[in-house]
Design a protein around this motif. Structure first.
Motif, PDB file in Angstrom:
ATOM      1  N   GLY A  16      -2.736  -5.998   8.195  1.00  0.00           N
ATOM      2  CA  GLY A  16      -4.315  -5.645   8.199  1.00  0.00           C
ATOM      3  C   GLY A  16      -5.139  -6.563   9.671  1.00  0.00           C
ATOM      4  O   GLY A  16      -5.470  -6.651  10.070  1.00  0.00           O
ATOM      5  N   ARG A  17      -4.096  -7.703   9.941  1.00  0.00           N
ATOM      6  CA  ARG A  17      -3.943  -8.507  10.432  1.00  0.00           C
ATOM      7  C   ARG A  17      -3.930  -8.073  12.272  1.00  0.00           C
ATOM      8  O   ARG A  17      -4.803  -8.697  12.593  1.00  0.00           O
ATOM      9  CB  ARG A  17      -3.105  -9.236  10.481  1.00  0.00           C
ATOM     10  N   LEU A  18      -3.246  -6.879  11.887  1.00  0.00           N
ATOM     11  CA  LEU A  18      -3.114  -6.422  13.120  1.00  0.00           C
ATOM     12  C   LEU A  18      -4.240  -5.205  14.000  1.00  0.00           C
ATOM     13  O   LEU A  18      -4.133  -4.536  14.690  1.00  0.00           O
ATOM     14  CB  LEU A  18      -1.997  -5.845  13.091  1.00  0.00           C
ATOM     15  N   GLY A  19      -5.288  -5.210  12.941  1.00  0.00           N
ATOM     16  CA  GLY A  19      -6.264  -4.676  12.947  1.00  0.00           C
ATOM     17  C   GLY A  19      -6.500  -2.568  11.744  1.00  0.00           C
ATOM     18  O   GLY A  19      -7.557  -2.082  12.543  1.00  0.00           O
ATOM     19  N   PHE A  20      -5.583  -2.403  11.114  1.00  0.00           N
ATOM     20  CA  PHE A  20      -5.205  -1.165  10.611  1.00  0.00           C
ATOM     21  C   PHE A  20      -5.945  -1.271   9.501  1.00  0.00           C
ATOM     22  O   PHE A  20      -6.127  -2.331   8.722  1.00  0.00           O
ATOM     23  CB  PHE A  20      -3.712  -0.495  10.611  1.00  0.00           C
ATOM     24  N   ARG A  74      -7.349   3.747  13.450  1.00  0.00           N
ATOM     25  CA  ARG A  74      -6.471   2.524  12.673  1.00  0.00           C
ATOM     26  C   ARG A  74      -5.860   3.441  11.655  1.00  0.00           C
ATOM     27  O   ARG A  74      -6.681   2.295  11.444  1.00  0.00           O
ATOM     28  CB  ARG A  74      -6.455   1.333  13.977  1.00  0.00           C
ATOM     29  N   ILE A  75      -5.099   3.174  11.351  1.00  0.00           N
ATOM     30  CA  ILE A  75      -4.556   3.370   9.589  1.00  0.00           C
ATOM     31  C   ILE A  75      -3.285   2.896   9.121  1.00  0.00           C
ATOM     32  O   ILE A  75      -2.325   3.297  10.588  1.00  0.00           O
ATOM     33  CB  ILE A  75      -5.232   4.104   9.020  1.00  0.00           C
ATOM     34  N   VAL A  76      -2.960   2.401   8.140  1.00  0.00           N
ATOM     35  CA  VAL A  76      -1.731   2.126   7.855  1.00  0.00           C
ATOM     36  C   VAL A  76      -2.135   3.220   6.346  1.00  0.00           C
ATOM     37  O   VAL A  76      -2.372   3.203   5.663  1.00  0.00           O
ATOM     38  CB  VAL A  76      -0.717   1.358   7.338  1.00  0.00           C
ATOM     39  N   MET A 126       5.696   3.717   5.266  1.00  0.00           N
ATOM     40  CA  MET A 126       4.353   3.121   4.956  1.00  0.00           C
ATOM     41  C   MET A 126       4.434   3.702   6.419  1.00  0.00           C
ATOM     42  O   MET A 126       5.420   3.270   7.427  1.00  0.00           O
ATOM     43  CB  MET A 126       4.203   1.319   5.898  1.00  0.00           C
ATOM     44  N   GLU A 127       3.472   4.494   6.790  1.00  0.00           N
ATOM     45  CA  GLU A 127       2.625   5.394   7.753  1.00  0.00           C
ATOM     46  C   GLU A 127       1.619   4.241   8.850  1.00  0.00           C
ATOM     47  O   GLU A 127       0.913   4.128   8.418  1.00  0.00           O
ATOM     48  CB  GLU A 127       2.206   6.505   7.644  1.00  0.00           C
ATOM     49  N   GLY A 128       1.734   4.409   9.912  1.00  0.00           N
ATOM     50  CA  GLY A 128       0.831   3.613  11.128  1.00  0.00           C
ATOM     51  C   GLY A 128       0.451   5.377  11.449  1.00  0.00           C
ATOM     52  O   GLY A 128       1.170   5.650  12.499  1.00  0.00           O
ATOM     53  N   LEU A 129      -1.018   4.586  11.892  1.00  0.00           N
ATOM     54  CA  LEU A 129      -1.382   5.877  13.138  1.00  0.00           C
ATOM     55  C   LEU A 129      -2.688   4.817  14.033  1.00  0.00           C
ATOM     56  O   LEU A 129      -3.355   4.412  13.049  1.00  0.00           O
ATOM     57  CB  LEU A 129      -1.866   7.254  11.887  1.00  0.00           C
ATOM     58  N   TYR A 130      -2.466   5.137  14.825  1.00  0.00           N
ATOM     59  CA  TYR A 130      -3.894   4.185  15.722  1.00  0.00           C
ATOM     60  C   TYR A 130      -3.350   5.905  16.970  1.00  0.00           C
ATOM     61  O   TYR A 130      -3.312   5.225  18.168  1.00  0.00           O
ATOM     62  CB  TYR A 130      -2.999   3.148  16.825  1.00  0.00           C
ATOM     63  N   THR A 160       3.596  -2.946  18.125  1.00  0.00           N
ATOM     64  CA  THR A 160       3.302  -3.287  17.017  1.00  0.00           C
ATOM     65  C   THR A 160       3.880  -2.939  16.530  1.00  0.00           C
ATOM     66  O   THR A 160       4.761  -4.045  15.291  1.00  0.00           O
ATOM     67  CB  THR A 160       2.363  -1.630  16.662  1.00  0.00           C
ATOM     68  N   LEU A 161       5.299  -2.494  16.510  1.00  0.00           N
ATOM     69  CA  LEU A 161       6.196  -2.085  15.753  1.00  0.00           C
ATOM     70  C   LEU A 161       7.019  -3.955  15.680  1.00  0.00           C
ATOM     71  O   LEU A 161       7.627  -4.018  14.158  1.00  0.00           O
ATOM     72  CB  LEU A 161       7.351  -0.866  15.615  1.00  0.00           C
ATOM     73  N   LYS A 162       7.261  -4.205  16.503  1.00  0.00           N
ATOM     74  CA  LYS A 162       7.599  -5.701  17.324  1.00  0.00           C
ATOM     75  C   LYS A 162       7.357  -6.250  15.700  1.00  0.00           C
ATOM     76  O   LYS A 162       8.133  -7.358  15.413  1.00  0.00           O
ATOM     77  CB  LYS A 162       8.308  -5.882  17.843  1.00  0.00           C
ATOM     78  N   MET A 163       5.777  -7.015  16.378  1.00  0.00           N
ATOM     79  CA  MET A 163       5.239  -7.430  15.433  1.00  0.00           C
ATOM     80  C   MET A 163       4.979  -7.781  13.879  1.00  0.00           C
ATOM     81  O   MET A 163       5.603  -8.027  12.988  1.00  0.00           O
ATOM     82  CB  MET A 163       3.924  -7.702  16.145  1.00  0.00           C
TER      83      MET A 163
END
Ligand code: PHE
Length: 324
Positions: free
Chosen positions: A112-116, A184-186, A208-212, A225-228
């Motif tokens: 969420g903090r990363l905008g997802f 931009r979702i997880v 946890m899936e992520g898509l941007y 993103t993954l590193k963060m």
């Protein structure tokens, strides 16, 4: 004086009686002690030391008696019904959140903090969302009945056969079908695979899936993103590594490892969304690009808390769970 005082005190039935007795026998202004003190001052000088001693002894005895009677009265009364309110109570232990639930909440917060935003999808999926739209061809080994939990329900209507989803990548498709880019979702949830169960594998686990998807999304955005996510969950010191790999729905693709003791542990897959996937949901690969990732929640949780065996997370042994 002393005998009278002790007699009165022993008959006190309430704390207010005690206070009355205290004023009567020890009161500094008008109490009986004051009277005796006045008399003392008129005594002969040679008698004074002896009288003073007796005066003090009587005063101390009355004080002690008042205090102990007061303590007695302050104690809770035993009730006739056999209820002893002085016995220690029965503690009702508070429940705690399961470490997997805690990890999921934390990942959602970090993302969420990363905008997802958070999206959701069904655990029982159709062939189309689990494979077809993800560019997984008919003859691909990932579709093997031995590698999936296919359902034996009637396969009527669109989309069959049905299965327990083997990956949360299904939610990528479901979201992109619903909304135009940017996205931009997880999405977190359970996935099912008939793996042989051991210390790091289970036939059900969480991803946890992520898509941007947007204009000009790049592979370096993905790596950052993954590193963060990894450092925010596991701390700045965590070593993370990307290995070239292959998934039908991403190109190029990587596998993501974190440091695991002396070696490495795979915690997920990722890559740039394959143009065929964008086309399947009606997006224009010339207009937008994007990345996707899928992380194994159990393994990251195990790393965080030092859990050596994934099975501990499913046994619901309170001796284990109460440590979190
Ligand atoms: N779905 C893949 C898996 O379950 C992981 C993945 C997700 C890979 C998104 C690339 C992109 O292994």
């Amino acid at each position: 004086y002393q005998n009278e005082a002790l007699q009165v005190i022993s008959q006190c039935g309430e704390l207010s009686d005690i206070e009355e007795a205290r004023i009567r026998f020890l009161g500094k202004k008008k109490g009986r002690l004051k009277e005796i003190q006045t008399q003392l001052s008129t005594a002969k000088p040679e008698e004074r030391p002896e009288l003073g001693k007796r005066f003090n002894a009587a005063k101390n005895a009355v004080e002690a008696s008042l205090n102990s009677r007061k303590d007695e009265l302050a104690k809770p009364v035993k009730q006739a019904a056999g209820l002893d309110v002085t016995l220690p109570g029965i503690a009702s232990p508070l429940g705690k959140r399961h470490p997997i639930s805690k990890t999921i909440s934390e990942f959602k917060e970090i993302a969420g903090r990363l905008g997802f935003d958070v999206a959701d999808g069904p655990e029982v999926e159709d062939d189309y969302h689990n494979f077809v739209a993800l560019n997984i061809p008919d003859d691909h080994p990932a579709r093997d009945p031995l590698d999936n939990f296919y359902l034996s329900v009637a396969q009527e209507g669109a989309g069959g056969p049905w299965l327990l989803r083997s990956q949360t990548s299904t939610v990528q498709i479901r979201v992109m079908e619903q909304v135009p880019p940017p996205v931009r979702i997880v999405s977190t949830g359970r996935v099912y695979r008939p793996d042989t169960i051991d210390a790091t594998h289970s036939c059900m686990f969480h991803q946890m899936e992520g898509l941007y998807i947007d204009k000009h999304v790049t592979m370096s955005n993905l790596k950052t993103t993954l590193k963060m996510i990894a450092t925010q969950y596991l701390g700045d010191d965590i070593a993370i590594r990307f290995r070239p790999s292959f998934f039908p729905f991403t190109e190029p693709s990587v596998e993501v490892d974190i440091q695991w003791g002396e070696s490495w542990m795979e915690v997920g897959g990722a890559g740039m969304v394959d143009p065929n996937v964008l086309k399947a949901v009606g997006y224009d690969p010339e207009e937008v690009s994007g990345f996707a990732f899928g992380l194994g929640i159990e393994r990251l949780c195990m790393k965080r808390y030092g859990v050596k065996d994934i099975r501990l997370l499913y046994e619901n042994d309170l001796r284990f769970l109460s440590q979190f």
